[in-house]
Design a protein around this motif. Sequence first.
Motif, mmCIF file in Angstrom:
data_model
loop_
_atom_site.group_PDB
_atom_site.id
_atom_site.type_symbol
_atom_site.label_atom_id
_atom_site.label_comp_id
_atom_site.label_asym_id
_atom_site.label_seq_id
_atom_site.Cartn_x
_atom_site.Cartn_y
_atom_site.Cartn_z
ATOM 1 N N ARG A 43 -4.586 13.239 -9.499
ATOM 2 C CA ARG A 43 -5.538 13.383 -8.383
ATOM 3 C C ARG A 43 -4.847 13.262 -7.030
ATOM 4 N N MET A 44 -3.916 12.331 -6.926
ATOM 5 C CA MET A 44 -3.340 12.015 -5.616
ATOM 6 C C MET A 44 -2.016 12.716 -5.329
ATOM 7 N N LEU A 45 -1.083 12.664 -6.266
ATOM 8 C CA LEU A 45 0.304 13.013 -5.946
ATOM 9 C C LEU A 45 0.825 14.283 -6.608
ATOM 10 N N ARG A 46 0.134 14.803 -7.609
ATOM 11 C CA ARG A 46 0.651 16.010 -8.254
ATOM 12 C C ARG A 46 0.787 17.163 -7.270
ATOM 13 N N GLN A 47 -0.118 17.240 -6.303
ATOM 14 C CA GLN A 47 -0.067 18.302 -5.297
ATOM 15 C C GLN A 47 1.196 18.246 -4.444
ATOM 16 N N GLU A 94 -13.825 7.524 -2.736
ATOM 17 C CA GLU A 94 -14.284 8.837 -2.275
ATOM 18 C C GLU A 94 -15.577 8.759 -1.466
ATOM 19 N N GLN A 95 -16.388 7.724 -1.715
ATOM 20 C CA GLN A 95 -17.679 7.635 -1.032
ATOM 21 C C GLN A 95 -17.552 7.185 0.417
ATOM 22 N N LEU A 96 -16.357 6.770 0.811
ATOM 23 C CA LEU A 96 -16.147 6.247 2.170
ATOM 24 C C LEU A 96 -15.499 7.302 3.047
ATOM 25 N N LEU A 97 -15.807 7.273 4.325
ATOM 26 C CA LEU A 97 -15.262 8.232 5.281
ATOM 27 C C LEU A 97 -13.759 8.042 5.390
ATOM 28 N N PHE A 98 -13.007 9.115 5.115
ATOM 29 C CA PHE A 98 -11.553 9.011 5.156
ATOM 30 C C PHE A 98 -11.078 8.538 6.528
ATOM 31 N N ASP A 99 -10.143 7.625 6.533
ATOM 32 C CA ASP A 99 -9.501 7.043 7.712
ATOM 33 C C ASP A 99 -10.386 6.038 8.446
ATOM 34 N N SER A 100 -11.563 5.747 7.921
ATOM 35 C CA SER A 100 -12.337 4.649 8.499
ATOM 36 C C SER A 100 -11.727 3.328 8.031
ATOM 37 N N ASP A 101 -12.054 2.257 8.732
ATOM 38 C CA ASP A 101 -11.520 0.954 8.340
ATOM 39 C C ASP A 101 -11.943 0.597 6.920
ATOM 40 N N ASP A 102 -13.202 0.890 6.572
ATOM 41 C CA ASP A 102 -13.677 0.561 5.227
ATOM 42 C C ASP A 102 -12.949 1.383 4.170
ATOM 43 N N TYR A 103 -12.607 2.627 4.503
ATOM 44 C CA TYR A 103 -11.846 3.435 3.542
ATOM 45 C C TYR A 103 -10.493 2.783 3.267
ATOM 46 N N LEU A 108 0.855 -1.187 0.000
ATOM 47 C CA LEU A 108 0.000 0.000 0.000
ATOM 48 C C LEU A 108 0.891 1.237 0.000
ATOM 49 N N ILE A 109 0.655 2.168 -0.939
ATOM 50 C CA ILE A 109 1.430 3.414 -0.957
ATOM 51 C C ILE A 109 0.523 4.635 -0.792
ATOM 52 N N ALA A 110 -0.715 4.406 -0.341
ATOM 53 C CA ALA A 110 -1.656 5.512 -0.170
ATOM 54 C C ALA A 110 -1.430 6.263 1.127
ATOM 55 N N THR A 111 -0.364 5.928 1.842
ATOM 56 C CA THR A 111 -0.087 6.580 3.136
ATOM 57 C C THR A 111 1.014 7.618 3.002
ATOM 58 N N SER A 112 1.070 8.310 1.865
ATOM 59 C CA SER A 112 2.054 9.377 1.693
ATOM 60 C C SER A 112 1.873 10.421 2.794
ATOM 61 N N THR A 113 3.008 10.899 3.314
ATOM 62 C CA THR A 113 2.996 11.789 4.472
ATOM 63 C C THR A 113 3.777 13.060 4.151
ATOM 64 N N THR A 114 3.152 14.199 4.368
ATOM 65 C CA THR A 114 3.833 15.474 4.132
ATOM 66 C C THR A 114 4.551 15.920 5.399
ATOM 67 N N THR A 115 5.605 16.705 5.229
ATOM 68 C CA THR A 115 6.336 17.287 6.358
ATOM 69 C C THR A 115 6.567 18.768 6.072
ATOM 70 N N ASN A 116 6.881 19.535 7.128
ATOM 71 C CA ASN A 116 7.104 20.967 6.935
ATOM 72 C C ASN A 116 8.567 21.303 6.692
ATOM 73 N N GLN A 117 9.405 20.277 6.527
ATOM 74 C CA GLN A 117 10.812 20.510 6.224
ATOM 75 C C GLN A 117 11.381 19.300 5.509
ATOM 76 N N SER A 118 12.386 19.529 4.705
ATOM 77 C CA SER A 118 13.009 18.436 3.971
ATOM 78 C C SER A 118 13.817 17.576 4.923
ATOM 79 N N LEU A 134 -1.452 12.351 4.067
ATOM 80 C CA LEU A 134 -2.189 12.949 2.952
ATOM 81 C C LEU A 134 -3.643 12.486 3.018
ATOM 82 N N ASP A 135 -4.578 13.445 3.058
ATOM 83 C CA ASP A 135 -5.986 13.081 3.240
ATOM 84 C C ASP A 135 -6.805 13.201 1.965
#
Length: 407
Positions: A233-237, A318-327, A142-152, A310-311
Amino acid sequence: MGRLILRAAEEAGVPLTRDYNGAQQTGAARVQTTTFQGARWSANAAYLREARARPNLFLRTRSFVTRLVLEGVRARGVRYERGGHEHVAYATREVILSAGAVNSPAILMHSGIGPADHLQQLGIPVVQPLPVGHNLMDHTALIATSTTTNQSLAPSVAEIMLNPKSHVNYFKKRTGPLTSTGTFEAVSFHEIEGTSFHVPGWPDVEILYASVTPAPTAKTASLFRITRSTYDRMLRQLESKPIILSGIWRLRPKSRGRIYLLDRNTSTPPQIDLNAFSDPEDVEVVLDGVRTYQKILASPSFQKVGARLLDTPVPGCEQLLFDSDDYWRCAIRQFSLPIYHQCGTCKMGPPGDPTAVVTPELKVVGVERLRVVDASIMPLVTSGHLQFPSYMIGEKAADMIKQEHSK
């Protein structure tokens, strides 16, 4: 970045281990690598360079093996293509097939060794019916757990490559960032109790951590093995922003796939049906891995650098509540990648095992003078990466072959 991850893991209650290939296999550690004097030390460097002057070793590159040369159920050699022409190499004693978990079964099936119904459907005469191509396993992350930080947390690849010091240090002293293994610096292994494959002391989940800064190029989507629309949709941002890219996967999945032939043409690549997450338990174990990762993200060390998951919802979820088990169950199925740890397609087994392709001596069942020696013989994928186990298979096979022929 590696020190930060280890500190965060320890704060989250994950033990640290010096050697996850040693007595304590669970915990967090620096990534172990095969390097020597600041450079990658491959199997070619470790084995072939020393042996290339031997009179009994001949290497032929740019060659593609198509099928075995058989006399009845006895292997005589192999047919291979090179430079647009077909050639034949004959074996004095036996043929050893080491083409990997995808190509070894493909070569066997093109030679008439494989599932009878599948070969008959393609018009390939059946020499020996065996479950070749079955039992395909891989680690799917799973790579959908990308995490942003405020510094390199680490210099970007561009910064390293454009810095003349990096090249001077590497070529003159074998030091500096070019001697590293890239962005993957730390890894953690975790036990998930209650699963059918769980063995106390053996890890069930691996989390691999990388500090990256995605570059705004047209090729970035293909590097992640995702469609352009999903990348947009996911990573360009996240382009040009420091992120922690984590891969989370089950180490011993219950799901099984298969290698098929699409036709009789040996130049047609085989069909790889990974069948990942077909067993619901695999999804649940990775979900537990996500929750473990979130505990590490909540540690004081990670919070100091503003680590935030990343949320943006995964497309299709998209129809599922973010961070729920079903999501996360949805995200695991939609946004996971194979780690290319394929194995198991020429399974080793004891006499009488109907699922076995090779014996414990790695000899193909019912075929004389033929062995398979690669990761395809693994009955069950290992709780880690396959490089060292593949070396071990080769070493063990070499010992068995020497002992047998010395008699």
